[in-house]
Design an enzyme around this catalytic site. Structure first.
Site, short mmCIF file in Angstrom:
data_model
loop_
_atom_site.label_atom_id
_atom_site.label_comp_id
_atom_site.label_asym_id
_atom_site.label_seq_id
_atom_site.Cartn_x
_atom_site.Cartn_y
_atom_site.Cartn_z
N ASP A 106 0.83 -1.20 0.00
CA ASP A 106 0.00 0.00 0.00
C ASP A 106 0.87 1.25 0.00
O ASP A 106 1.99 1.24 0.50
CB ASP A 106 -0.86 0.08 1.27
N1 URA Z 1 -1.39 -5.74 4.18
C1 URA Z 1 -1.77 -4.45 4.15
O1 URA Z 1 -2.74 -4.07 4.80
N2 URA Z 1 -1.06 -3.59 3.39
C2 URA Z 1 0.00 -3.94 2.67
O2 URA Z 1 0.61 -3.11 2.01
C3 URA Z 1 0.39 -5.29 2.71
C4 URA Z 1 -0.33 -6.16 3.46
#
Ligand code: URA
Length: 242
Positions: A106
């Site tokens: 993310d």
């Molecule tokens: N889980 C999440 O919530 N975000 C990420 O970037 C990876 C795994």
């Protein structure tokens, strides 16, 4: 020079995986020496044939790159962004090859991200079957409870999906903030954040510290390094479940 299958040639140019290359061919987006090729299995001569994808000439990139980046928060894991946000490509500009992210993190998550120009490697790593375990350190608001940890361990409904059992361990905790290590084999969108939301402990910061047996170690934030041959082999082996 030996003849080579068109889809292999495209994958080796680093623009995409072999499977995606087949889609490009089927969609009529590939030309060989000026002629659209739609059928599979056509072989080309890399010395004399010119291959175009969407009007751009591509070339085989023979050197394979396998990179690990310590992604800071505030960077998007795509090669370009419609909203003009910084992309991880800006942090790897000095890798002079057409690498792209293997999987995603993310925008607000930091830590271990792999990048490569080896389409087959990327495809194998990202394929959901026999998923590699990914290790995250999550900082959450408040002192996480034993029952929340138990629920995370056994699998939890995150809205559209019930997660598989996860390995969860409390690293430290105070009334203000706790730090938990979470190891999952799946990769649903915002999975760790949604898991922790579901047990009432929203994530403050999230960092991925390992993919399979490959760990981020002390690579500084925003920096990248080449994977060692032993790390590339380890990922391939773990992916096959060996
Ligand atoms: N889980 C999440 O919530 N975000 C990420 O970037 C990876 C795994």
């Amino acid at each position: 020079m030996e003849l080579i299958r068109l889809q292999k040639y495209i994958a080796e140019s680093g623009i995409t995986s072999r499977r995606k290359a087949e889609e490009l061919i089927r969609e009529g987006r590939v030309k060989v020496s000026g002629e659209i090729i739609r059928e599979m299995g056509v072989k080309i001569n890399p010395d004399t044939d010119e291959v175009e994808v969407d009007g751009h000439i591509i070339r085989q990139e023979t050197k394979k790159y396998y990179i690990m980046l310590n992604k800071p928060a505030g960077y998007i894991t795509t090669t370009s962004d419609d909203f003009n946000r910084p992309t991880v490509m800006e942090l790897t500009e000095d890798v002079h090859a057409r690498i792209y992210p293997v999987g995603r993190l993310d925008y607000d998550t930091q830590g271990l991200l792999l990048l490569s120009n080896d389409g087959d490697f990327a495809n194998a790593i990202m394929h959901p079957k026999g998923n590699l375990k990914k290790t995250y350190i999550a900082s959450v608001k408040g002192l996480i409870t034993v029952s929340a940890i138990k629920r995370l361990r056994s699998g939890i409904d995150i809205g559209d999906y019930v997660t598989k059992p996860a390995e969860v361990e409390l690293i430290s905790g105070t009334e203000r903030e706790s730090s938990v290590k979470i190891i999952i084999g799946e990769g649903k969108k915002r999975q760790v954040r949604r898991m922790l939301d579901a047990v009432g402990f929203p994530v403050l910061r999230l960092k991925r510290v390992a993919i399979g047996g490959v760990t981020l170690g002390n690579l500084p934030e925003g920096k990248w390094r080449h994977l060692k041959p032993s790390e590339i082999e380890l990922l391939a082996r773990q992916k096959k479940g060996k």
